[in-house]
Design an enzyme around this catalytic site. Structure first.
Site, PDB file in Angstrom:
ATOM      1  N   SER A 129      -5.001  -0.499  -1.887  1.00  0.00           N
ATOM      2  CA  SER A 129      -4.813  -0.771  -0.462  1.00  0.00           C
ATOM      3  C   SER A 129      -5.548   0.249   0.389  1.00  0.00           C
ATOM      4  O   SER A 129      -5.661   1.429   0.011  1.00  0.00           O
ATOM      5  CB  SER A 129      -3.316  -0.724  -0.134  1.00  0.00           C
ATOM      6  OG  SER A 129      -3.094  -0.706   1.256  1.00  0.00           O
ATOM      7  N   TYR A 153       4.693   3.741   0.159  1.00  0.00           N
ATOM      8  CA  TYR A 153       3.857   2.649  -0.348  1.00  0.00           C
ATOM      9  C   TYR A 153       2.427   3.126  -0.561  1.00  0.00           C
ATOM     10  O   TYR A 153       1.849   2.937  -1.631  1.00  0.00           O
ATOM     11  CB  TYR A 153       3.881   1.476   0.634  1.00  0.00           C
ATOM     12  CG  TYR A 153       2.805   0.447   0.360  1.00  0.00           C
ATOM     13  CD1 TYR A 153       2.893  -0.397  -0.738  1.00  0.00           C
ATOM     14  CD2 TYR A 153       1.689   0.342   1.190  1.00  0.00           C
ATOM     15  CE1 TYR A 153       1.896  -1.332  -0.998  1.00  0.00           C
ATOM     16  CE2 TYR A 153       0.695  -0.585   0.939  1.00  0.00           C
ATOM     17  CZ  TYR A 153       0.797  -1.419  -0.160  1.00  0.00           C
ATOM     18  OH  TYR A 153      -0.189  -2.330  -0.420  1.00  0.00           O
ATOM     19  N   LYS A 157       0.296   3.716  -4.186  1.00  0.00           N
ATOM     20  CA  LYS A 157      -1.002   3.132  -4.541  1.00  0.00           C
ATOM     21  C   LYS A 157      -1.983   4.225  -4.964  1.00  0.00           C
ATOM     22  O   LYS A 157      -2.727   4.066  -5.950  1.00  0.00           O
ATOM     23  CB  LYS A 157      -1.556   2.329  -3.362  1.00  0.00           C
ATOM     24  CG  LYS A 157      -0.821   1.034  -3.078  1.00  0.00           C
ATOM     25  CD  LYS A 157      -0.986   0.035  -4.218  1.00  0.00           C
ATOM     26  CE  LYS A 157      -0.412  -1.321  -3.885  1.00  0.00           C
ATOM     27  NZ  LYS A 157      -0.600  -2.307  -4.980  1.00  0.00           N
TER      28      LYS A 157
END
Length: 347
Positions: A129, A153, A157
């Protein structure tokens, strides 16, 4: 090629499954079905003219954190390549449930990579991402920009990318590539597949589509005082089918090279062009002929003025570029929205 696709029943995964099948590859999907159910995968089979469960498209239902439930079956299937989508994806939710995000996105990635090595796979693509860059990266953002994620989050990643780099160092026969997505939107051109967020959509495009359809009375534009061309935030939107085609192009590029040449790669996946929120609203109105009422609210915490990808690396290495424009994103999303409203096989 035989490809294992984790999270293949979800929005991005199911569209990539269709593109792999259309390119002549066979697919084994590993998915817990907790987020999407079977509908997306069943529709992927339908639009490709295959049967779910036949030799070209199989499904294993399991949680990636429990390799005892799926690893032996994956190893026996002996995939040539792995596309790893399975994971949790909400930056906001990750703030409240960081342990869960690290468990799924980092621990799950380690289990998938371990199984890929055991199975003899030569290539692993990871669904990363643009959030790994954080809020202060220069625009357009190149892969060389510092990693500075601001949510669990984004950090999960970035940590998963490091896991895969370390796995390659220990098992160099497995080449790996992290694809850092910007803002995937749109739907399959058949109108049979698209994003179906549960509850109130967190992302702009599904929400705008529901306003245009009359499901919601209006859109709230969060911030109109950014230092951009019209005051609203700028984002790099990419059609989901372009993103799916990027995966197939990257897999085929990696597979055509010795693992020591393919190595570890990082590629941004976007259009390399920014679109403002107000521009997207106008595009919806022009393409659909429907009004999109909106009000302007304050900025949300953490929102940045502009995010846009430098996509030169994937163009130079793989020869891939996004082909679909904003009008096509809106057209295909609207066709999906209308088909679902009319009950054309909705889940």
């Amino acid at each position: 090629m035989r490809a294992l696709v984790t999270g293949g029943a979800g929005y991005l995964g199911s569209h990539t499954v269709t593109t792999l099948l259309d390119a002549g590859h066979d697919v084994l999907v590993l998915d817990s079905l907790a987020g999407a159910g079977r509908a997306g995968l069943e529709r992927a089979a339908e639009v490709c003219g295959v049967e779910l469960g036949d030799a070209r498209l199989r499904l294993v239902v399991a949680d990636i954190r429990r390799p005892e439930d799926w690893a032996d079956e994956v190893v026996a299937w002996a995939p040539d390549a792995v596309v790893h989508f399975a994971g949790l994806k909400s930056p906001t939710e990750s703030m409240a449930s960081p342990a869960e995000y690290y468990s799924v996105n980092v621990g799950g990635t380690a289990y998938v990579a371990e199984a890929a090595v055991r199975a003899g796979a030569r290539t692993l693509l990871f669904s990363s991402s643009a959030t790994v860059y954080g809020d202060r990266a220069p625009v357009p953002v190149a892969e060389s920009a510092p990693i500075d994620p601001v949510s669990p989050y984004g950090r999960s990643k970035a940590m998963a990318e490091q896991v895969l780099t370390d796995v390659h160092a220990a098992s160099p026969e497995l080449s790996v590539a992290s694809l850092r997505y910007f803002n995937p939107v749109g739907a399959h051109p058949s109108g049979r597949m698209g994003e179906d967020p549960q509850g109130t959509p967190a992302n702009l495009m599904p929400f705008v589509s529901r306003v245009a359809s009359g499901a919601y009375p209006e859109l709230t534009v969060f911030g109109a005082d950014f230092a951009t061309r019209d005051g609203s935030a700028v984002r790099d939107f990419i059609h989901v089918m372009d993103l799916a085609e990027a995966h197939v192009a990257a897999l085929e590029w990696m597979a055509a090279r010795p693992s020591e040449e393919a190595g570890v790669r990082v590629w941004n996946i976007g259009r390399g062009e920014g679109v403002t929120v107000f521009e997207m609203v106008r595009a919806f109105e022009e393409v659909t002929g429907r009004p999109v009422p909106f009000t302007v609210g304050g900025r949300r915490a953490g929102d940045i003025a502009e995010s846009c990808a430098d996509v030169g690396a994937v163009a130079r290495d793989v020869g891939w570029r996004a082909r679909r424009d904003v009008r096509e994103m809106v057209r295909d999303l609207w066709a999906w929205q209308q088909a679902e409203q009319e009950g054309h096989g909705g889940p």
